[in-house]
Motif scaffolding. Structure first.
Motif, PDB file in Angstrom:
ATOM      1  N   GLY A  34       0.812  -1.201   0.000  1.00  0.00           N
ATOM      2  CA  GLY A  34       0.000   0.000   0.000  1.00  0.00           C
ATOM      3  C   GLY A  34       0.851   1.258   0.000  1.00  0.00           C
ATOM      4  O   GLY A  34       2.029   1.232   0.364  1.00  0.00           O
ATOM      5  N   PRO A  35       0.259   2.369  -0.394  1.00  0.00           N
ATOM      6  CA  PRO A  35       1.022   3.618  -0.477  1.00  0.00           C
ATOM      7  C   PRO A  35       1.470   4.091   0.915  1.00  0.00           C
ATOM      8  O   PRO A  35       0.797   3.847   1.917  1.00  0.00           O
ATOM      9  CB  PRO A  35       0.032   4.602  -1.111  1.00  0.00           C
ATOM     10  CG  PRO A  35      -1.307   4.029  -0.852  1.00  0.00           C
ATOM     11  CD  PRO A  35      -1.137   2.548  -0.787  1.00  0.00           C
ATOM     12  N   ASN A  36       2.613   4.736   0.958  1.00  0.00           N
ATOM     13  CA  ASN A  36       3.188   5.299   2.184  1.00  0.00           C
ATOM     14  C   ASN A  36       3.446   4.260   3.263  1.00  0.00           C
ATOM     15  O   ASN A  36       3.364   4.546   4.454  1.00  0.00           O
ATOM     16  CB  ASN A  36       2.293   6.409   2.744  1.00  0.00           C
ATOM     17  CG  ASN A  36       2.127   7.537   1.764  1.00  0.00           C
ATOM     18  OD1 ASN A  36       3.051   7.854   1.018  1.00  0.00           O
ATOM     19  ND2 ASN A  36       0.950   8.126   1.733  1.00  0.00           N
ATOM     20  N   THR A  37       3.713   3.024   2.863  1.00  0.00           N
ATOM     21  CA  THR A  37       4.037   1.976   3.833  1.00  0.00           C
ATOM     22  C   THR A  37       5.415   2.198   4.417  1.00  0.00           C
ATOM     23  O   THR A  37       5.609   2.117   5.616  1.00  0.00           O
ATOM     24  CB  THR A  37       3.971   0.581   3.179  1.00  0.00           C
ATOM     25  OG1 THR A  37       2.688   0.408   2.615  1.00  0.00           O
ATOM     26  CG2 THR A  37       4.231  -0.507   4.194  1.00  0.00           C
ATOM     27  N   VAL A  38       6.376   2.489   3.546  1.00  0.00           N
ATOM     28  CA  VAL A  38       7.736   2.723   3.996  1.00  0.00           C
ATOM     29  C   VAL A  38       8.317   3.869   3.169  1.00  0.00           C
ATOM     30  O   VAL A  38       8.011   4.015   1.987  1.00  0.00           O
ATOM     31  CB  VAL A  38       8.592   1.433   3.884  1.00  0.00           C
ATOM     32  CG1 VAL A  38       9.016   1.163   2.470  1.00  0.00           C
ATOM     33  CG2 VAL A  38       9.765   1.455   4.807  1.00  0.00           C
ATOM     34  N   SER A  39       9.119   4.699   3.825  1.00  0.00           N
ATOM     35  CA  SER A  39       9.722   5.825   3.106  1.00  0.00           C
ATOM     36  C   SER A  39      11.082   5.417   2.541  1.00  0.00           C
ATOM     37  O   SER A  39      11.641   4.384   2.914  1.00  0.00           O
ATOM     38  CB  SER A  39       9.885   7.023   4.046  1.00  0.00           C
ATOM     39  OG  SER A  39      10.828   6.702   5.053  1.00  0.00           O
ATOM     40  N   ASN A  40      11.614   6.242   1.666  1.00  0.00           N
ATOM     41  CA  ASN A  40      12.934   5.977   1.090  1.00  0.00           C
ATOM     42  C   ASN A  40      14.009   5.977   2.180  1.00  0.00           C
ATOM     43  O   ASN A  40      14.937   5.164   2.137  1.00  0.00           O
ATOM     44  CB  ASN A  40      13.277   7.019   0.019  1.00  0.00           C
ATOM     45  CG  ASN A  40      12.473   6.815  -1.242  1.00  0.00           C
ATOM     46  OD1 ASN A  40      12.003   5.716  -1.521  1.00  0.00           O
ATOM     47  ND2 ASN A  40      12.306   7.880  -2.019  1.00  0.00           N
ATOM     48  N   ALA A  41      13.894   6.886   3.135  1.00  0.00           N
ATOM     49  CA  ALA A  41      14.903   6.980   4.195  1.00  0.00           C
ATOM     50  C   ALA A  41      14.902   5.714   5.059  1.00  0.00           C
ATOM     51  O   ALA A  41      15.971   5.200   5.428  1.00  0.00           O
ATOM     52  CB  ALA A  41      14.628   8.203   5.061  1.00  0.00           C
ATOM     53  N   THR A  42      13.738   5.181   5.350  1.00  0.00           N
ATOM     54  CA  THR A  42      13.656   3.962   6.159  1.00  0.00           C
ATOM     55  C   THR A  42      14.227   2.775   5.394  1.00  0.00           C
ATOM     56  O   THR A  42      14.957   1.948   5.961  1.00  0.00           O
ATOM     57  CB  THR A  42      12.191   3.670   6.551  1.00  0.00           C
ATOM     58  OG1 THR A  42      11.654   4.813   7.204  1.00  0.00           O
ATOM     59  CG2 THR A  42      12.088   2.490   7.479  1.00  0.00           C
ATOM     60  N   ALA A  43      13.918   2.682   4.116  1.00  0.00           N
ATOM     61  CA  ALA A  43      14.464   1.591   3.293  1.00  0.00           C
ATOM     62  C   ALA A  43      15.986   1.680   3.227  1.00  0.00           C
ATOM     63  O   ALA A  43      16.684   0.665   3.323  1.00  0.00           O
ATOM     64  CB  ALA A  43      13.859   1.626   1.895  1.00  0.00           C
ATOM     65  N   LYS A  44      16.545   2.893   3.085  1.00  0.00           N
ATOM     66  CA  LYS A  44      18.000   3.070   3.078  1.00  0.00           C
ATOM     67  C   LYS A  44      18.612   2.605   4.397  1.00  0.00           C
ATOM     68  O   LYS A  44      19.655   1.951   4.423  1.00  0.00           O
ATOM     69  CB  LYS A  44      18.356   4.545   2.845  1.00  0.00           C
ATOM     70  CG  LYS A  44      18.317   4.981   1.423  1.00  0.00           C
ATOM     71  CD  LYS A  44      18.757   6.437   1.331  1.00  0.00           C
ATOM     72  CE  LYS A  44      18.691   6.909  -0.096  1.00  0.00           C
ATOM     73  NZ  LYS A  44      19.121   8.315  -0.215  1.00  0.00           N
ATOM     74  N   LEU A  45      17.963   2.969   5.491  1.00  0.00           N
ATOM     75  CA  LEU A  45      18.460   2.580   6.819  1.00  0.00           C
ATOM     76  C   LEU A  45      18.491   1.058   6.958  1.00  0.00           C
ATOM     77  O   LEU A  45      19.476   0.494   7.453  1.00  0.00           O
ATOM     78  CB  LEU A  45      17.589   3.208   7.907  1.00  0.00           C
ATOM     79  CG  LEU A  45      17.962   2.890   9.349  1.00  0.00           C
ATOM     80  CD1 LEU A  45      19.282   3.558   9.720  1.00  0.00           C
ATOM     81  CD2 LEU A  45      16.868   3.351  10.293  1.00  0.00           C
ATOM     82  N   PHE A  66      21.547  -4.111   7.132  1.00  0.00           N
ATOM     83  CA  PHE A  66      21.722  -5.490   6.663  1.00  0.00           C
ATOM     84  C   PHE A  66      23.090  -5.683   5.975  1.00  0.00           C
ATOM     85  O   PHE A  66      23.708  -6.722   6.119  1.00  0.00           O
ATOM     86  CB  PHE A  66      20.589  -5.895   5.724  1.00  0.00           C
ATOM     87  CG  PHE A  66      19.246  -5.989   6.399  1.00  0.00           C
ATOM     88  CD1 PHE A  66      19.130  -6.451   7.711  1.00  0.00           C
ATOM     89  CD2 PHE A  66      18.088  -5.619   5.736  1.00  0.00           C
ATOM     90  CE1 PHE A  66      17.890  -6.532   8.331  1.00  0.00           C
ATOM     91  CE2 PHE A  66      16.845  -5.704   6.354  1.00  0.00           C
ATOM     92  CZ  PHE A  66      16.751  -6.156   7.657  1.00  0.00           C
ATOM     93  N   ARG A  67      23.563  -4.673   5.226  1.00  0.00           N
ATOM     94  CA  ARG A  67      24.876  -4.774   4.574  1.00  0.00           C
ATOM     95  C   ARG A  67      26.016  -4.842   5.598  1.00  0.00           C
ATOM     96  O   ARG A  67      27.024  -5.477   5.368  1.00  0.00           O
ATOM     97  CB  ARG A  67      25.102  -3.569   3.664  1.00  0.00           C
ATOM     98  CG  ARG A  67      24.424  -3.708   2.334  1.00  0.00           C
ATOM     99  CD  ARG A  67      24.879  -2.616   1.372  1.00  0.00           C
ATOM    100  NE  ARG A  67      23.962  -2.560   0.250  1.00  0.00           N
ATOM    101  CZ  ARG A  67      23.291  -1.481  -0.127  1.00  0.00           C
ATOM    102  NH1 ARG A  67      23.459  -0.352   0.499  1.00  0.00           N
ATOM    103  NH2 ARG A  67      22.487  -1.525  -1.155  1.00  0.00           N
TER     104      ARG A  67
END
Length: 163
Positions: free
Chosen positions: A10-21, A26-27
């Motif tokens: 769904g829209p606005n589930t996760v932001s770009n900043a959260t995905a980057k974090l 994980f890396r």
């Protein structure tokens, strides 16, 4: 990755900043998904202690529980309401009847009804308009009960000599 998450969940589930974090974590080899400890006021979980206190004494106040456990009164109140406890007034009953007392009363009433069928004596009774009222100001207490439970029954104390 953030666009794919939003497309699926769904829209606005996760932001770009959260995905980057997440990707950075994980890396770096950190695979734990639980929250880390934070600074600030600690979360105090004394639910079991609160329930033990309430079960041992249903008339205990939230103030005395809060002082005993050194937590806020509002926290105690919230935990009790989450556990569906409410403060209810106790119900007075004349006095506690044992099984023998109850059977004696039933026998007496039955014998009076049978006697009245043979010789109607209830019509011969005379009543007056004078009434003695005992003077004792007993307050009912409040106790914690679950939402579906009826209020507790407490036996009235004995009569006093003041009238």
């Amino acid at each position: 990755a953030a666009k794919k998450f939003c497309a699926v969940y769904g829209p606005n589930t996760v932001s770009n900043a959260t995905a980057k974090l997440w990707f950075q974590r994980f890396r770096s080899g950190y695979m734990d998904v639980e929250d880390e400890a934070r600074s600030g006021r600690p979360i105090v979980e004394n639910v079991d202690k609160i329930m033990e206190i309430v079960e041992s004494d249903r008339h205990v106040s939230t103030y005395s529980i809060a002082q005993g456990l050194k937590i806020s009164q509002k926290t105690v109140w919230n935990h009790l309401h989450k556990a569906s406890f409410k403060k209810k007034l106790d119900v007075w009953v004349p006095h506690e009847l044992m099984q023998k007392n109850l059977l004696d009363r039933i026998d007496a009433c039955d014998s009076l009804l049978k006697r009245n069928e043979i010789d109607p004596f209830f019509k011969q009774m005379v009543t007056g308009n004078e009434k003695w009222v005992t003077y004792e100001n007993n307050n009912r207490k409040r106790s914690w009960s679950n939402c579906g439970e009826p209020a507790q029954t407490i036996a009235k104390p004995g009569l006093t000599v003041k009238k």
